[in-house]
Write a protein that holds these residues in place. Structure first.
Motif, PDB file in Angstrom:
ATOM      1  N   UNK A   1       0.829  -1.205   0.000  1.00 21.19           N
ATOM      2  CA  UNK A   1       0.000   0.000   0.000  1.00 21.19           C
ATOM      3  C   UNK A   1       0.862   1.254   0.000  1.00 21.19           C
ATOM      4  N   UNK A   2       1.979   1.194   0.683  1.00 25.30           N
ATOM      5  CA  UNK A   2       2.869   2.353   0.791  1.00 25.30           C
ATOM      6  C   UNK A   2       3.806   2.508  -0.400  1.00 25.30           C
ATOM      7  N   UNK A   3       3.918   1.477  -1.206  1.00 20.10           N
ATOM      8  CA  UNK A   3       4.857   1.494  -2.323  1.00 20.10           C
ATOM      9  C   UNK A   3       4.589   2.692  -3.232  1.00 20.10           C
ATOM     10  N   UNK A   4       5.635   3.407  -3.556  1.00 17.35           N
ATOM     11  CA  UNK A   4       5.509   4.565  -4.426  1.00 17.35           C
ATOM     12  C   UNK A   4       5.092   5.837  -3.710  1.00 17.35           C
ATOM     13  N   UNK A   5       4.858   5.750  -2.403  1.00 15.41           N
ATOM     14  CA  UNK A   5       4.454   6.911  -1.609  1.00 15.41           C
ATOM     15  C   UNK A   5       5.688   7.429  -0.872  1.00 15.41           C
ATOM     16  N   UNK A   6       5.845   8.729  -0.831  1.00 14.07           N
ATOM     17  CA  UNK A   6       6.992   9.258  -0.095  1.00 14.07           C
ATOM     18  C   UNK A   6       6.798   8.971   1.399  1.00 14.07           C
ATOM     19  N   UNK A   7       7.894   8.797   2.075  1.00 17.61           N
ATOM     20  CA  UNK A   7       7.830   8.555   3.515  1.00 17.61           C
ATOM     21  C   UNK A   7       7.170   9.706   4.257  1.00 17.61           C
ATOM     22  N   UNK A   8       7.414  10.905   3.794  1.00 23.30           N
ATOM     23  CA  UNK A   8       6.804  12.080   4.429  1.00 23.30           C
ATOM     24  C   UNK A   8       5.290  12.047   4.237  1.00 23.30           C
TER      25      UNK A   8
END
Length: 106
Positions: free
Chosen positions: A91-98
């Motif tokens: 789900x987080x893949x491709x999303x910036x950590x911020x």
């Protein structure tokens, strides 16, 4: 990396639930619940960092394996399946950590 080895290890950990804590380290951890498992995770995480700072790649590899094992024990204790964590990572893949951190605040 193959998640197969983690899945197989998790299956073994799950099989230790309710086992004799005097003959199974995993059963002993599970019997101690989150406090005991959490203490071990903290210790193992510190050992990974120490190994990275002072011992090198092989030690970091060994300590990382210990950390992953203890994390899997915590998942089993909490009723979390490896797939749940892998799905969250996907789900987080491709999303910036911020952006991911900020999404938790809403």
């Amino acid at each position: 990396m193959s998640d197969d080895v983690l899945s197989r290890l998790f299956t073994v950990i799950e099989s230790r639930k309710g086992a004799d804590a005097t003959t199974s380290y995993t059963a002993k951890l599970l019997a101690g619940g989150a406090p005991k498992i959490g203490k071990k995770i903290s210790e193992e995480a510190a050992e990974v960092v120490i190994a990275a700072l002072t011992e090198g790649k092989d030690a970091v590899t060994r300590e990382s394996a210990d950390l992953l094992y203890h994390l899997l024990v915590m998942w089993a204790d909490q009723g979390i399946q490896p797939k749940d964590v892998f799905d969250e990572l996907a789900r987080r893949e491709g999303m910036s950590g911020i952006d991911e951190k900020n999404s938790r605040k809403s």
